[in-house]
Design a protein around this motif. Structure first.
Motif, short mmCIF file in Angstrom:
data_model
loop_
_atom_site.label_atom_id
_atom_site.label_comp_id
_atom_site.label_asym_id
_atom_site.label_seq_id
_atom_site.Cartn_x
_atom_site.Cartn_y
_atom_site.Cartn_z
N ARG A 78 0.75 -5.23 3.19
CA ARG A 78 2.17 -5.42 3.51
C ARG A 78 2.86 -6.21 2.41
NH1 ARG A 78 3.36 -3.64 8.38
NH2 ARG A 78 1.65 -3.20 9.83
N VAL A 79 4.17 -6.20 2.46
CA VAL A 79 4.95 -6.83 1.41
C VAL A 79 4.82 -8.35 1.46
CG1 VAL A 79 7.05 -6.86 2.83
CG2 VAL A 79 7.25 -6.93 0.34
N HIS A 80 4.60 -8.95 0.32
CA HIS A 80 4.79 -10.40 0.16
C HIS A 80 5.14 -10.67 -1.29
CE1 HIS A 80 0.84 -11.28 -1.71
NE2 HIS A 80 0.33 -10.43 -0.84
N ARG A 81 5.84 -11.75 -1.51
CA ARG A 81 6.50 -12.01 -2.78
C ARG A 81 5.55 -11.97 -3.98
NH1 ARG A 81 11.50 -13.83 -3.57
NH2 ARG A 81 12.03 -14.82 -5.55
N GLY A 87 0.84 -1.19 0.00
CA GLY A 87 0.00 0.00 0.00
C GLY A 87 0.88 1.24 0.00
N THR A 88 0.34 2.37 -0.46
CA THR A 88 1.15 3.59 -0.50
C THR A 88 1.48 4.11 0.89
OG1 THR A 88 -0.86 4.94 -0.69
CG2 THR A 88 0.27 4.33 -2.74
N ASP A 89 0.79 3.60 1.90
CA ASP A 89 1.06 4.03 3.27
C ASP A 89 2.21 3.25 3.91
OD1 ASP A 89 -0.58 1.78 3.07
OD2 ASP A 89 -1.56 2.15 5.00
N LEU A 90 2.76 2.27 3.20
CA LEU A 90 3.83 1.42 3.73
C LEU A 90 4.96 1.35 2.71
CD1 LEU A 90 1.64 -1.49 5.14
CD2 LEU A 90 2.73 0.32 6.47
N VAL A 91 5.97 2.19 2.87
CA VAL A 91 7.08 2.22 1.92
C VAL A 91 7.99 1.02 2.15
CG1 VAL A 91 9.17 3.45 1.23
CG2 VAL A 91 7.04 4.71 1.65
#
Length: 356
Positions: free
Chosen positions: A197-200, A166-170
């Protein structure tokens, strides 16, 4: 209300982009999707769309909505990127942070290794800076390595960073300061809802946006099986131009670009190679932004004045302006890219029709 309804719709279970689009076309707006019956949809989707959109929001959604820095560009908005509409699975909405006007600019992607050589990083910065000065906005993925170098080189013109979160989580966090700097002149975008959140699995989807937004993609140093090559392959599938910078046969990071060149990517040694290839496409994207007055640059204004309402060869322009052909060639290319002039049959040049 618009953004609330869109956020709620984008979170609706069982709805991918194609079903979202079909539903929106049927109902006419995101808000209307929550006030109609949808017997054709999965039961989970039907149940969701019977709720008040406000009740569908998460804490991350509410935080995102409260931040005046955040914006949403939807499929129905005039500034939804036209090139992105052409790919197989375009997102129905883009979450934005920064300068929304960058969406209207001609975009060009640069990608490469997360562990580049010092020369690779310097090359990426230099190419991004020169392409930016020529009017292109550089698109990349805010990863460490070549992505970061490309963004840094393009900061003056403005650059566009596409996130897999998301743009709120760099992500990655080491590029947080770079992300903040980008916001001053550029734009950060994502198709992922706030709080993602980040995931592959998200990065291939992010990569298709990088290539899909752009007139072309340049690969600067990449291993043979890297994610950068995935972006380049996606660009080819999307009918976009792909460029690669060659390197030493002894450099493992040259294998990716060499493989692309063997498969049809254009070998480039200078930024000018890219500009010459993209010139007609670039000019087309600028058609709605053509200048109605003489250019600000003194030499370009001199050429513009010399053309008047005539169609002239480069030799005739050079003679009228007292410029060498070598100097004039660079000026003409830049003016054509900026949408001030156009090339005509017979190697001649003229002002664009709606320039006065």
């Amino acid at each position: 209300m618009k953004d609330i309804a869109w956020l709620a719709l984008l979170r609706c279970p069982g709805l991918g982009a194609k079903r979202q689009r079909a539903l929106l076309e049927k109902c006419g707006s995101a808000e209307a999707c929550f006030s109609a019956r949808h017997a054709e949809l999965p039961s989970a989707s039907q149940e969701w769309l019977r709720r008040d959109p406000e009740d569908c929001l998460t804490a991350a959604d509410r935080s995102w909505l409260e931040n005046p820095e955040h914006d949403l560009c939807t499929w129905w908005d005039d500034d939804y990127p036209p090139l992105l509409r052409e790919i197989d699975d375009p997102p129905m909405a883009l979450f934005l942070r920064g300068q929304r006007a960058r969406l209207r600019d001609p975009l060009f992607a640069m990608v490469g290794s997360r562990n580049p050589s010092p020369l690779g990083s310097a090359t990426a910065r230099a190419f991004a800076e020169e392409l930016g000065h020529s009017g292109l906005v550089i698109v990349s993925g805010l990863a460490v390595g070549i992505d970061a170098a490309a963004h840094q080189g393009a900061l003056t013109r403005g650059t566009l960073a596409v996130l897999g979160t998301g743009t709120d989580l760099v992500y990655p966090r080491e590029n947080l300061d770079l992300a903040r700097t980008i916001l001053a002149t550029g734009l950060i975008i994502s198709e992922q809802v706030p709080g993602t959140r980040v995931h592959r699995g998200l990065f291939p989807r992010r990569n298709r946006l990088i290539s899909g937004l752009s007139l072309g993609t340049l690969v600067v140093e990449a291993a043979e099986n890297s994610g950068s090559l995935i972006t380049a392959r996606l660009a080819m599938e999307q009918g976009r131009e792909v460029f690669a910078i060659p390197g030493s046969i002894h450099n493992p990071l040259a294998r990716g670009p060499h493989r692309l060149i063997r498969d049809g990517a254009k070998l480039v040694e200078t930024a000018r190679d890219i500009l010459e290839e993209l010139g007609p496409l670039f000019a087309a994207t600028q058609s709605s932004r053509r200048s109605a007055s003489a250019p600000a640059d003194p030499q370009e204004r001199q050429v513009w004045t010399a053309l008047g309402h005539e169609t002239l060869s480069s030799e005739e322009i050079a003679s009228r302006c007292g410029l060498t052909l070598q100097t004039l060639s660079s000026i003409l290319l830049h003016m054509e890219i900026q949408g001030t002039i156009a090339s005509c049959p017979g190697g001649r040049f003229c002002r664009l029709p709606n320039a006065t």
